[in-house]
Motif scaffolding. Structure first.
Motif, PDB file in Angstrom:
ATOM      1  N   ASP A  14      10.509 -23.023 -18.322  1.00  0.00           N
ATOM      2  CA  ASP A  14       9.749 -22.967 -19.578  1.00  0.00           C
ATOM      3  C   ASP A  14      10.571 -22.514 -20.782  1.00  0.00           C
ATOM      4  OD1 ASP A  14      10.024 -20.226 -19.246  1.00  0.00           O
ATOM      5  OD2 ASP A  14       7.910 -19.869 -18.763  1.00  0.00           O
ATOM      6  N   LEU A  24       2.789 -28.529 -15.125  1.00  0.00           N
ATOM      7  CA  LEU A  24       2.814 -28.412 -16.582  1.00  0.00           C
ATOM      8  C   LEU A  24       1.597 -29.139 -17.130  1.00  0.00           C
ATOM      9  CD1 LEU A  24       4.425 -27.653 -19.203  1.00  0.00           C
ATOM     10  CD2 LEU A  24       5.400 -29.962 -19.073  1.00  0.00           C
ATOM     11  N   THR A  26      -0.454 -30.617 -20.296  1.00  0.00           N
ATOM     12  CA  THR A  26      -0.286 -31.049 -21.681  1.00  0.00           C
ATOM     13  C   THR A  26      -1.577 -31.678 -22.166  1.00  0.00           C
ATOM     14  OG1 THR A  26       0.481 -33.313 -21.213  1.00  0.00           O
ATOM     15  CG2 THR A  26       2.131 -31.559 -21.167  1.00  0.00           C
ATOM     16  N   VAL A  31       1.776 -28.478 -25.218  1.00  0.00           N
ATOM     17  CA  VAL A  31       1.695 -27.790 -23.933  1.00  0.00           C
ATOM     18  C   VAL A  31       0.450 -26.910 -23.916  1.00  0.00           C
ATOM     19  CG1 VAL A  31       2.793 -26.103 -22.417  1.00  0.00           C
ATOM     20  CG2 VAL A  31       4.199 -27.806 -23.609  1.00  0.00           C
ATOM     21  N   PRO A  56      12.721 -27.929 -21.070  1.00  0.00           N
ATOM     22  CA  PRO A  56      12.422 -28.235 -22.475  1.00  0.00           C
ATOM     23  C   PRO A  56      13.347 -29.315 -23.019  1.00  0.00           C
ATOM     24  CG  PRO A  56      12.472 -25.864 -22.113  1.00  0.00           C
ATOM     25  CD  PRO A  56      13.011 -26.500 -20.867  1.00  0.00           C
ATOM     26  N   LEU A 356       8.619 -24.460 -23.368  1.00  0.00           N
ATOM     27  CA  LEU A 356       7.388 -25.066 -22.868  1.00  0.00           C
ATOM     28  C   LEU A 356       6.266 -24.035 -22.778  1.00  0.00           C
ATOM     29  CD1 LEU A 356       8.861 -27.434 -20.107  1.00  0.00           C
ATOM     30  CD2 LEU A 356       8.145 -27.998 -22.447  1.00  0.00           C
ATOM     31  N   ALA A 362       4.755 -31.037 -26.425  1.00  0.00           N
ATOM     32  CA  ALA A 362       5.015 -31.445 -25.039  1.00  0.00           C
ATOM     33  C   ALA A 362       6.206 -32.392 -25.015  1.00  0.00           C
ATOM     34  CB  ALA A 362       3.777 -32.104 -24.442  1.00  0.00           C
ATOM     35  N   PHE A 364       9.773 -32.749 -23.284  1.00  0.00           N
ATOM     36  CA  PHE A 364      10.476 -32.207 -22.123  1.00  0.00           C
ATOM     37  C   PHE A 364      11.224 -33.306 -21.397  1.00  0.00           C
ATOM     38  CE2 PHE A 364       5.981 -32.913 -21.291  1.00  0.00           C
ATOM     39  CZ  PHE A 364       5.991 -33.760 -20.180  1.00  0.00           C
TER      40      PHE A 364
END
Length: 386
Positions: A14, A24, A26, A31, A56, A356, A362, A364
């Protein structure tokens, strides 16, 4: 279909720590949180990955080009789209297209393109980096000497006006070519001022940082070096706790021993972070291209002018992370922070980028177990997949 998405099947970093057997969450491009895989809400749309890790998205504050486009040669909305898309395949989810020293009309065109990219919400675009033309001739690097000049009042006003049109603006100047009062005015207007391509002594560089400059451009490269009686710009950067510094981590621009020494020396709220200084070759098989009428050749992991001067870097962000982890010996956690959290902090955008945590965008990257990019998401939308 639910707006809530749960992504599991990979370890999750994160920005501070790791989560195993987790998902995770979203929603609406942001997030929502990280929960145990067993606690995913029943109404969530599930995405299950086959191992690896979610980290991230990378934040690159110095990107001259990519996908065959050099921003100086194509300062347009389509040029920015191509550059952003090229770097997404290497895990970069937020970047600053960077204009190297050029004419006033090209600068004006670049700013207009940046405004258009912001209006169009180009995935990955977060603003512009104007590197020059207010630099030191003695530390010009690949910047064309005929275009380098001190900043005047009109230049300062043009930059302040540009900031009002852009989500973020970073400018690189030499400490000796821009008066402290101008640096203060730029900083007060919301512009991030970085010292680079500068031959200033320690006192002049420190005065620039005290006036409002908060960053240094590609630490060690194109700046006065650390000496025993004159610490130069390098010394001023390392001695200024609030100053952040970009680093080209390719093993060519800076010796690994110098990188390790700088990391040990840098303390305070300012961090050393990764930049690619990438040119148009990223994501292509190009072996040469032109800048300001001069040919740049790609060979042996480097980009050089005919006289051997380094001209940007043949580097992408995931390879910079791997270099810091495997060659320099940083933990993977810290190498990832250097590519994501620290540059976001340097630009003052860590509320949305570089981690995150709840509320962040969001954005990533899915890395496989060999730390290669498998997929990239920007604001909740997948933009790249192997």
């Amino acid at each position: 279909m639910s707006d809530l998405q749960a992504i599991s099947g990979a370890r999750i970093f994160d920005g501070q720590g790791w989560h195993d057997d987790a998902a995770l969450l979203t929603e609406f491009g942001h997030v929502s949180g990280i929960v145990r895989a067993a606690d995913v809400p029943a109404h969530a749309e599930r995405v299950t990955l086959a191992g690896g890790m979610l980290v991230p998205g990378f934040v690159d504050l110095q990107v001259n080009g990519g996908g065959g486009v050099l921003f100086n040669n194509d300062p347009t909305l389509s040029g920015i789209r191509t550059i952003c898309a090229a770097h997404a395949q290497f895990g970069t989810t937020a970047l600053l297209p960077t204009l190297i020293t050029d004419t006033v009309p090209v600068n004006v065109a670049a700013i207009a393109a940046g405004k258009a990219a912001a209006d169009a919400a180009v995935p990955g675009f977060i603003g512009l980096h104007l590197e020059g033309p207010h630099l030191s001739l003695a530390r010009k690097g690949t910047h064309h000497p005929d275009l380098i000049r001190p900043m005047d009042a009109e230049d300062c006003a043009r930059l302040i006006a540009a900031r009002a049109e852009l989500p973020n603006l970073l400018v690189t100047v030499a400490a000796e070519t821009v008066e402290p009062a101008m640096i203060a005015a730029l900083q007060a207007a919301g512009i991030v001022v970085s010292i680079g391509h500068s031959d200033a002594g320690f006192d002049v560089a420190t005065a620039a940082f005290e006036a409002g400059a908060t960053m240094a451009t590609h630490l060690f490269n194109a700046m006065s070096q650390l000496g025993n009686r004159e610490p130069g710009v390098v010394g001023a950067v390392l001695a200024s706790p609030h100053v952040h510094a970009g680093l080209i981590a390719d093993g060519i621009h800076v010796h690994p021993a110098a990188i390790r020494a700088a990391l040990r020396a840098k303390h305070g709220t300012g961090h050393i972070f990764l930049v690619t200084d990438a040119m148009s070759q990223t994501g292509t098989d190009l072996t040469s291209f032109t800048l300001n009428g001069r040919t740049i050749t790609r060979a042996n992991g480097a980009l050089r002018l005919d006289d051997g001067t380094l001209a940007g870097a043949d580097l992408d962000m995931i390879n910079a992370v791997e270099f810091m982890h495997s060659t320099i010996g940083l933990t993977l956690d810290e190498a990832l922070r250097m590519a994501a959290l620290y540059p976001a902090e340097a630009m003052g955008i860590a509320d949305l980028h570089g981690h995150l945590g709840p509320g962040a965008l969001a954005s990533f990257v899915h890395l496989d177990d060999a730390r290669r990019v498998s997929a990239t998401w920007i604001s909740g939308r997948q933009v790249f997949q192997v």
